[in-house]
Design a protein around this motif. Structure first.
Motif, PDB file in Angstrom:
ATOM      1  N   ILE A  18      25.040  14.853 -11.574  1.00 14.88           N
ATOM      2  CA  ILE A  18      26.334  14.430 -10.791  1.00 14.88           C
ATOM      3  C   ILE A  18      26.318  13.523  -9.568  1.00 14.88           C
ATOM      4  O   ILE A  18      27.287  12.894  -9.473  1.00 14.88           O
ATOM      5  CB  ILE A  18      27.009  16.072 -10.140  1.00 14.88           C
ATOM      6  N   ALA A  19      25.166  13.351  -9.187  1.00 15.94           N
ATOM      7  CA  ALA A  19      24.806  12.543  -7.948  1.00 15.94           C
ATOM      8  C   ALA A  19      24.844  11.044  -8.460  1.00 15.94           C
ATOM      9  O   ALA A  19      25.135  10.228  -7.800  1.00 15.94           O
ATOM     10  CB  ALA A  19      23.475  12.678  -7.153  1.00 15.94           C
ATOM     11  N   PHE A  20      24.712  10.751  -9.818  1.00 19.16           N
ATOM     12  CA  PHE A  20      24.732   9.387 -10.190  1.00 19.16           C
ATOM     13  C   PHE A  20      25.971   9.142 -11.150  1.00 19.16           C
ATOM     14  O   PHE A  20      26.072   8.051 -11.284  1.00 19.16           O
ATOM     15  CB  PHE A  20      23.445   9.157 -11.089  1.00 19.16           C
ATOM     16  N   SER A  21      26.453  10.144 -11.646  1.00 22.53           N
ATOM     17  CA  SER A  21      27.642   9.663 -12.559  1.00 22.53           C
ATOM     18  C   SER A  21      28.798   9.110 -12.137  1.00 22.53           C
ATOM     19  O   SER A  21      29.088   9.677 -10.902  1.00 22.53           O
ATOM     20  CB  SER A  21      28.213  10.967 -13.435  1.00 22.53           C
ATOM     21  N   ASN A  22      29.286   8.272 -12.713  1.00 24.09           N
ATOM     22  CA  ASN A  22      30.566   7.619 -12.401  1.00 24.09           C
ATOM     23  C   ASN A  22      31.757   8.045 -12.707  1.00 24.09           C
ATOM     24  O   ASN A  22      33.033   8.054 -12.504  1.00 24.09           O
ATOM     25  CB  ASN A  22      30.739   5.937 -12.613  1.00 24.09           C
ATOM     26  N   ASN A  23      31.428   9.059 -13.962  1.00 19.57           N
ATOM     27  CA  ASN A  23      32.506   9.703 -14.409  1.00 19.57           C
ATOM     28  C   ASN A  23      32.492  11.173 -14.164  1.00 19.57           C
ATOM     29  O   ASN A  23      32.031  12.087 -15.041  1.00 19.57           O
ATOM     30  CB  ASN A  23      32.650   9.740 -15.965  1.00 19.57           C
ATOM     31  N   LEU A  24      32.908  11.716 -12.953  1.00 22.35           N
ATOM     32  CA  LEU A  24      32.738  13.060 -12.412  1.00 22.35           C
ATOM     33  C   LEU A  24      33.823  14.023 -12.974  1.00 22.35           C
ATOM     34  O   LEU A  24      33.824  15.179 -12.718  1.00 22.35           O
ATOM     35  CB  LEU A  24      32.683  12.956 -10.966  1.00 22.35           C
ATOM     36  N   PHE A  25      34.830  13.360 -13.498  1.00 26.11           N
ATOM     37  CA  PHE A  25      36.104  14.254 -13.810  1.00 26.11           C
ATOM     38  C   PHE A  25      35.559  15.299 -14.971  1.00 26.11           C
ATOM     39  O   PHE A  25      36.259  16.669 -14.996  1.00 26.11           O
ATOM     40  CB  PHE A  25      37.261  13.605 -14.415  1.00 26.11           C
ATOM     41  N   GLN A  26      34.564  14.977 -15.656  1.00 20.33           N
ATOM     42  CA  GLN A  26      34.243  15.979 -16.730  1.00 20.33           C
ATOM     43  C   GLN A  26      33.694  17.201 -16.073  1.00 20.33           C
ATOM     44  O   GLN A  26      33.305  18.425 -16.714  1.00 20.33           O
ATOM     45  CB  GLN A  26      33.380  15.384 -17.643  1.00 20.33           C
ATOM     46  N   TYR A  27      33.031  17.060 -14.869  1.00 18.94           N
ATOM     47  CA  TYR A  27      32.423  18.113 -14.005  1.00 18.94           C
ATOM     48  C   TYR A  27      33.594  18.854 -13.271  1.00 18.94           C
ATOM     49  O   TYR A  27      33.367  19.888 -12.708  1.00 18.94           O
ATOM     50  CB  TYR A  27      31.316  17.844 -13.111  1.00 18.94           C
ATOM     51  N   GLY A  28      34.664  18.319 -13.140  1.00 19.63           N
ATOM     52  CA  GLY A  28      35.739  18.843 -12.198  1.00 19.63           C
ATOM     53  C   GLY A  28      35.698  18.544 -10.853  1.00 19.63           C
ATOM     54  O   GLY A  28      36.597  18.827 -10.135  1.00 19.63           O
ATOM     55  N   VAL A  29      34.959  17.359 -10.714  1.00 21.32           N
ATOM     56  CA  VAL A  29      34.631  17.004  -9.349  1.00 21.32           C
ATOM     57  C   VAL A  29      35.846  15.895  -9.090  1.00 21.32           C
ATOM     58  O   VAL A  29      36.411  15.074  -9.855  1.00 21.32           O
ATOM     59  CB  VAL A  29      33.373  16.152  -9.038  1.00 21.32           C
ATOM     60  N   THR A  43      32.268  23.404  -3.224  1.00 20.07           N
ATOM     61  CA  THR A  43      31.246  22.905  -2.222  1.00 20.07           C
ATOM     62  C   THR A  43      30.729  21.565  -2.529  1.00 20.07           C
ATOM     63  O   THR A  43      30.518  20.810  -1.382  1.00 20.07           O
ATOM     64  CB  THR A  43      30.155  23.707  -2.222  1.00 20.07           C
ATOM     65  N   ILE A  44      30.370  21.199  -3.804  1.00 23.72           N
ATOM     66  CA  ILE A  44      30.170  19.893  -4.178  1.00 23.72           C
ATOM     67  C   ILE A  44      31.152  18.894  -3.803  1.00 23.72           C
ATOM     68  O   ILE A  44      30.957  17.674  -3.087  1.00 23.72           O
ATOM     69  CB  ILE A  44      29.691  19.694  -5.604  1.00 23.72           C
ATOM     70  N   ASN A  45      32.317  19.314  -4.178  1.00 25.49           N
ATOM     71  CA  ASN A  45      33.623  18.163  -3.806  1.00 25.49           C
ATOM     72  C   ASN A  45      33.643  17.997  -2.273  1.00 25.49           C
ATOM     73  O   ASN A  45      33.764  17.033  -1.723  1.00 25.49           O
ATOM     74  CB  ASN A  45      34.773  18.958  -4.288  1.00 25.49           C
ATOM     75  N   LYS A  46      33.612  19.153  -1.496  1.00 21.28           N
ATOM     76  CA  LYS A  46      33.538  19.043  -0.093  1.00 21.28           C
ATOM     77  C   LYS A  46      32.407  18.121   0.635  1.00 21.28           C
ATOM     78  O   LYS A  46      32.527  17.416   1.384  1.00 21.28           O
ATOM     79  CB  LYS A  46      33.511  20.395   0.543  1.00 21.28           C
ATOM     80  N   TYR A  47      31.082  18.256   0.007  1.00 22.48           N
ATOM     81  CA  TYR A  47      30.059  17.575   0.397  1.00 22.48           C
ATOM     82  C   TYR A  47      30.350  16.126   0.082  1.00 22.48           C
ATOM     83  O   TYR A  47      29.997  15.048   0.809  1.00 22.48           O
ATOM     84  CB  TYR A  47      28.690  18.003  -0.360  1.00 22.48           C
ATOM     85  N   LEU A  48      30.786  15.702  -1.291  1.00 17.06           N
ATOM     86  CA  LEU A  48      31.035  14.221  -1.546  1.00 17.06           C
ATOM     87  C   LEU A  48      32.467  13.567  -0.844  1.00 17.06           C
ATOM     88  O   LEU A  48      32.314  12.437  -0.343  1.00 17.06           O
ATOM     89  CB  LEU A  48      31.416  14.388  -3.015  1.00 17.06           C
TER      90      LEU A  48
END
Length: 448
Positions: free
Chosen positions: A183-194, A435-440
């Motif tokens: 998730i830290a490297f992917s440019n397509n984060l929508f598949q994770y829900g980010v 929480t990942i969303n908030k950190y990013l």
């Protein structure tokens, strides 16, 4: 000889079909008292049944090691996830066999009717799979793997026992860790829900000057470099690195509340493990500690290669002590041990505004020197009550009270915002992504 006979009887189990046949023969003998012509038929049927019984015993017990069985488990179980358990069976008999598998599963699962039935061809092997979902960290002890083998006659079974007393530890959810590993490297984060975060301005950390390509921000054009190269050149920036990120887990009694079998504490532990991995992949320093009456399980924020293993081992040992959490102790510890400005994600739970007001002076004190994010939970059971159709006065009262508590959670968010304290109000099952969303988001906006 006696020992061999005793061993045979320990392995011999009579199947239900044999009992049904015997009951039928006994009934036939009873009818023979009224109709004597049936006596000979019952006697011959009994002799035939005994003959088949002896034949079945000879067939099944003809080989001392007719099958080979093995339970294959992961090195450790992942808490809150479906973990595959594989049973591998190899048939050495020269005929197809029918097996009934009874695995002695750890008592924590409270599964008392586990049974798998399967037919396995002669001189072949088969792999069977089932899943276990642990909801507590700790050691899980498997008992015997019992396999009952029957011939095509199915009158009797021979019991084989394998894998005695196997122990498998259950750790925080490493399956989630693998799921979000890229998730830290992917440019397509929508598949994770980010969520996609709009970057406001630029961080101050300059990376390099590169040639302009379509899509680059024209506001970053470097005119001096453009003049020298005779080609459009742009400045490239990157997120600031080596920032301190601490995850603080409240292990007081409020975090013992269960949702879908897992406690809030375990949800927070699983989220901490995943977020630590993302933080380290973003080249920041990840640290954590827990608190209640005192501060425990401390891991100083670093970005060493061994940091994830340190965090994992400390998360494994976090257990609630059922006390009221001491926020004054948390404030004093943060002031003493965290000197550099850091992002502090506090996993806790406030049910009422009064509960927040008691701890608010300490939260404000922490937020003076650090960027504080309070992560707390929506009560999903209350949401279910509000969606129900009310038919009685009691149900109306319940719905009104549930809506009051839900609204009070939103007031807590607003109250924290007044003092510059960020917050994440989330459902337990969405905790990791939120929480990942908030950190990013914080990284993208450069507000740390």
């Amino acid at each position: 000889m006696f020992n061999a006979i005793m061993k045979l009887f320990k392995q011999l189990y009579i199947n239900n079909i044999f009992f049904y046949v015997l009951i039928g023969i006994v009934a036939l003998f009873c009818c023979a008292f009224i109709f004597p012509v049936l006596f000979n038929a019952a006697r011959y049927l009994l002799l035939i049944t005994v003959g088949f019984f002896v034949l079945d015993c000879l067939i099944v017990f003809s080989s001392e090691n007719g099958i080979e069985g093995q339970r294959i488990t992961p090195e450790k179980l992942s808490n809150g996830d479906e973990n595959p358990i594989v049973i591998s069976i190899r048939n050495f008999y020269t005929f197809p066999i029918f097996v009934k598998i009874i695995d002695e599963i750890p008592h924590q699962f409270q599964i008392r009717n586990f049974e798998i039935k399967r037919k396995i061809k002669s001189a072949s092997s088969d792999d069977l799979q089932y899943y276990l979902r642990p909801t507590e960290r700790g050691e899980y002890f498997f008992g015997n793997l019992n396999i009952y083998v029957s011939s095509p006659l199915k009158l009797i079974s021979k019991r084989y026992t394998f894998n005695k007393d196997a122990m498998v530890p259950t750790y925080p959810s490493y399956i989630q860790l693998r799921k979000y590993d890229l998730i830290a490297f992917s440019n397509n984060l929508f598949q994770y829900g980010v969520k996609k975060i709009r970057r406001i301005g630029h961080t101050m950390e300059f990376e390099q000057i590169k040639e302009y390509v379509q899509g680059d921000d024209i506001r970053t054009l470097n005119w001096k470099a453009t003049a020298k190269k005779n080609a459009l050149m742009v400045n490239q920036f990157q997120d600031e690195k080596s920032q301190n990120i601490y995850m603080v887990i409240d292990k007081g009694r409020t975090m013992k509340m269960p949702f879908n079998g897992l406690s809030l504490l375990d949800y927070a532990i699983n989220a901490t493990l995943v977020l630590s991995n993302v933080i380290l992949k973003k080249h920041d320093k990840a640290g954590m500690f827990s608190f209640s009456k005192k501060v425990d399980n401390r891991v100083v924020a670093e970005k060493r290669t061994s940091q994830m293993q340190k965090i994992l081992e400390n998360l494994y040992n976090v257990k609630t002590d059922f006390f009221e959490s001491d926020y004054s102790r948390l404030y004093a510890d943060v002031k003493k041990n965290i000197n550099q400005r850091s992002l502090i994600l506090l996993y806790t739970n406030f049910e009422t505004l009064d509960g927040l007001y008691r701890q608010l002076p300490y939260l404000k004190g922490i937020a003076k020197n650090h960027l504080l994010v309070v992560v707390f939970f929506q009560n999903t059971e209350l949401y279910k009550i509000t969606l129900k159709k009310t038919e009685t006065i009691q149900e109306v009262y319940d719905k009104v009270i549930a809506e009051k508590f839900i609204f009070e959670k939103k007031l807590i968010v607003n109250e924290l915002k007044k003092y510059g304290i960020h917050s994440v109000l989330t459902q337990p099952e969405h905790l990791t992504l939120d929480t990942i969303n908030k950190y990013l988001e914080i990284k993208a906006r450069g507000i740390l």
